[in-house]
Design a protein around this motif. Sequence first.
Motif, PDB file in Angstrom:
ATOM      1  N   ASP A 275       1.331  -1.226  -0.335  1.00  0.00           N
ATOM      2  CA  ASP A 275       0.079   0.182  -0.278  1.00  0.00           C
ATOM      3  C   ASP A 275       1.031   0.567  -0.509  1.00  0.00           C
TER       4      ASP A 275
ATOM      5  N   HIS B 294       0.543   3.422  -1.665  1.00  0.00           N
ATOM      6  CA  HIS B 294       0.040   4.556  -2.656  1.00  0.00           C
ATOM      7  C   HIS B 294       0.979   5.623  -3.383  1.00  0.00           C
TER       8      HIS B 294
ATOM      9  N   ASP C 135      -1.323  -2.236  -3.939  1.00  0.00           N
ATOM     10  CA  ASP C 135      -1.483  -0.677  -4.411  1.00  0.00           C
ATOM     11  C   ASP C 135      -0.465   0.549  -4.545  1.00  0.00           C
TER      12      ASP C 135
ATOM     13  N   HIS D  59      -3.658  -3.844   2.362  1.00  0.00           N
ATOM     14  CA  HIS D  59      -5.290  -3.778   2.267  1.00  0.00           C
ATOM     15  C   HIS D  59      -5.937  -3.140   3.405  1.00  0.00           C
TER      16      HIS D  59
ATOM     17  N   HIS E  81      -4.417  -1.752   5.837  1.00  0.00           N
ATOM     18  CA  HIS E  81      -3.487  -1.013   6.614  1.00  0.00           C
ATOM     19  C   HIS E  81      -4.109  -1.324   7.951  1.00  0.00           C
TER      20      HIS E  81
HETATM   21 FE   LIG Z   1      -4.183   0.294  -0.251  1.00  0.00          FE
END
Ligand SMILES: [Fe+2]
Length: 242
Positions: free
Chosen positions: A8, A10, A47, A185, A187
């Motif tokens: 993740d 991002h 992600d 996913h 977090h």
């Molecule tokens: Fe995420």
Amino acid sequence: MKIIQITDLHVGRADEATMNVDVRSNFLNILEKVKAANPDLLVISGDLCFDRPHVTIYEWIKSHLDTIEIPYLVIPGNHDESTMLAKSLDLNGLLKNEEVYYLKKWDNWTCLFLDSAVGKMSDEQYTFIENALSNATKNCMVFIHHPTAKVGVPFMDNKHAFKEMEKIQGVFSKFDGNLNIFCGHFHVDRIVQFQNQNIFITPSCYVQIDATSNNFKVDHYRIGYREIELLEDRLLTSVYYL
Ligand SMILES: [Fe+2]
């Protein structure tokens, strides 16, 4: 064999607002830690992109990954586009009908890398999992972006969970042994034991979510990664925060 999992990221486009988090610095900082830890493998479990996927994001991430001289493998998350990710990161050989899934074997370990980017999986991918598990070593692990059981994080469990839980649990439960499943996913940092599955959820390189809230609420901004050491008959794993 030592593996580091990061998840993740991002990362946004160069001009994209990322909710006041310097996601690019976060990624570069975590990469420094990875470099210092010098694992045999780095796994990025989805992600990579902030919100919507973009080729320039993947290219920027790849340009930095390629400098650390540590082998890396990637699976997509729900903020990625599997085909774009595979093409941008030179993973074309792993792309099968718009999904990126594959198998690796090391010594006495089998490891499945799965594509849950759209919250569910094709029949072909389920068949791949069934075949891989029926031929797997007793020591077996899975990387998949989405946790494959409810984990007691209400906002994510209720609004953003994997859409085919019973189906995938049915496949996993047929495996003759314990499955170690590494996800992102949500977090959060959490471990869930369910049936024959140990589900390890690794915190994000972006923000961590309040695991008690029904709505989206940031818990804290420290970023983390997971270290996994594969031994002959067990694995050791810990989460570290920067
Ligand atoms: Fe995420």
